[in-house]
Design a protein around this motif. Structure first.
Motif, PDB file in Angstrom:
ATOM      1  N   ILE A   6       1.059  -0.884  -0.009  1.00  0.00           N
ATOM      2  CA  ILE A   6       0.026  -0.113   0.206  1.00  0.00           C
ATOM      3  C   ILE A   6       1.439   1.370  -0.006  1.00  0.00           C
ATOM      4  O   ILE A   6       0.524   2.187  -0.937  1.00  0.00           O
ATOM      5  N   LEU A   7       1.572   1.242   1.086  1.00  0.00           N
ATOM      6  CA  LEU A   7       2.711   2.340   0.711  1.00  0.00           C
ATOM      7  C   LEU A   7       3.366   2.640  -0.239  1.00  0.00           C
ATOM      8  O   LEU A   7       3.593   4.198  -1.131  1.00  0.00           O
ATOM      9  N   ARG A  59      -1.213   6.979   6.484  1.00  0.00           N
ATOM     10  CA  ARG A  59      -1.963   8.426   6.703  1.00  0.00           C
ATOM     11  C   ARG A  59      -1.489   9.423   6.425  1.00  0.00           C
ATOM     12  O   ARG A  59      -2.391  10.047   6.019  1.00  0.00           O
ATOM     13  N   VAL A  60      -0.201   9.269   6.582  1.00  0.00           N
ATOM     14  CA  VAL A  60      -0.033  10.789   6.287  1.00  0.00           C
ATOM     15  C   VAL A  60       0.192  11.155   4.488  1.00  0.00           C
ATOM     16  O   VAL A  60      -0.758  12.297   3.771  1.00  0.00           O
ATOM     17  N   LEU A  61       0.292   9.806   3.592  1.00  0.00           N
ATOM     18  CA  LEU A  61       0.529  10.284   2.106  1.00  0.00           C
ATOM     19  C   LEU A  61      -0.983   9.875   1.996  1.00  0.00           C
ATOM     20  O   LEU A  61      -1.607  10.552   0.825  1.00  0.00           O
ATOM     21  N   ALA A  62      -1.658   8.992   2.691  1.00  0.00           N
ATOM     22  CA  ALA A  62      -3.379   8.957   2.075  1.00  0.00           C
ATOM     23  C   ALA A  62      -4.803  10.638   2.993  1.00  0.00           C
ATOM     24  O   ALA A  62      -4.634  11.175   1.371  1.00  0.00           O
ATOM     25  N   ASP A  63      -3.709  10.980   3.531  1.00  0.00           N
ATOM     26  CA  ASP A  63      -4.781  12.103   3.795  1.00  0.00           C
ATOM     27  C   ASP A  63      -3.299  13.401   2.832  1.00  0.00           C
ATOM     28  O   ASP A  63      -4.543  14.315   2.427  1.00  0.00           O
ATOM     29  N   CYS A  64      -3.098  13.562   2.071  1.00  0.00           N
ATOM     30  CA  CYS A  64      -2.004  14.102   0.879  1.00  0.00           C
ATOM     31  C   CYS A  64      -2.668  14.255   0.303  1.00  0.00           C
ATOM     32  O   CYS A  64      -2.981  14.738  -1.139  1.00  0.00           O
ATOM     33  N   LEU A  65      -2.454  13.176  -0.102  1.00  0.00           N
ATOM     34  CA  LEU A  65      -3.479  11.799  -1.836  1.00  0.00           C
ATOM     35  C   LEU A  65      -4.496  12.686  -1.534  1.00  0.00           C
ATOM     36  O   LEU A  65      -5.832  12.805  -2.379  1.00  0.00           O
ATOM     37  N   ALA A  66      -5.816  12.869  -0.618  1.00  0.00           N
ATOM     38  CA  ALA A  66      -6.950  11.925  -0.716  1.00  0.00           C
ATOM     39  C   ALA A  66      -7.345  14.233  -1.190  1.00  0.00           C
ATOM     40  O   ALA A  66      -8.989  14.329  -1.790  1.00  0.00           O
ATOM     41  N   ARG A  67      -6.689  15.108  -0.943  1.00  0.00           N
ATOM     42  CA  ARG A  67      -7.071  16.369  -1.652  1.00  0.00           C
ATOM     43  C   ARG A  67      -7.032  16.762  -3.530  1.00  0.00           C
ATOM     44  O   ARG A  67      -7.841  17.998  -4.066  1.00  0.00           O
ATOM     45  N   PHE A  68      -6.625  15.742  -4.130  1.00  0.00           N
ATOM     46  CA  PHE A  68      -6.715  15.030  -5.472  1.00  0.00           C
ATOM     47  C   PHE A  68      -8.425  14.896  -6.181  1.00  0.00           C
ATOM     48  O   PHE A  68      -9.031  13.224  -4.948  1.00  0.00           O
ATOM     49  N   ILE A  83      -7.656   5.999   0.683  1.00  0.00           N
ATOM     50  CA  ILE A  83      -7.565   7.410   0.516  1.00  0.00           C
ATOM     51  C   ILE A  83      -9.035   8.134   1.120  1.00  0.00           C
ATOM     52  O   ILE A  83      -9.633   9.030   0.813  1.00  0.00           O
ATOM     53  N   GLU A  84      -9.811   7.290   0.251  1.00  0.00           N
ATOM     54  CA  GLU A  84     -11.862   7.688   0.311  1.00  0.00           C
ATOM     55  C   GLU A  84     -11.866   8.071   2.376  1.00  0.00           C
ATOM     56  O   GLU A  84     -12.536   9.244   2.348  1.00  0.00           O
TER      57      GLU A  84
END
Length: 93
Positions: A6-7, A59-68, A83-84
């Motif tokens: 996942i990472l 978690r940090v990356l998913a939070d970041c990518l959730a804005r796209f 991500i959702e």
């Protein structure tokens, strides 16, 4: 899905979206620094403490990518769902 997979998928997605990821030592005695994202010269940057376990890096990356808007990008279902979920629980600013 295994956390390492996942990472890796999140890191590859970030690269495709132009998000730079830095794994750094954020242990400072003078001030508190936490992993997160920032914008530098118009580019999104994810700074992640290299000591974090894979689950926190995810978690940090998913939070970041959730804005796209990822509606036109293929993602394996487990990554898209992650991500959702983060998008629904993290205020975007």
């Amino acid at each position: 899905m295994i956390e390492a997979t996942i990472l890796q998928q999140l890191e590859e997605l970030a690269e495709r979206l132009g998000v730079r990821i830095l794994y750094e030592n954020l242990d400072h005695e003078e001030f508190v620094v936490r992993s997160g994202t920032c914008t530098v010269r118009g580019n999104l940057l994810a700074i992640i403490d290299h000591r974090l376990p894979p689950s926190d890096r995810i978690r940090v990356l998913a939070d970041c990518l959730a804005r796209f808007d990822l509606s036109t990008i293929y993602l394996v279902p487990a990554v898209r769902e992650l991500i959702e979920v983060r998008r629904a629980t993290t205020p975007q600013g």
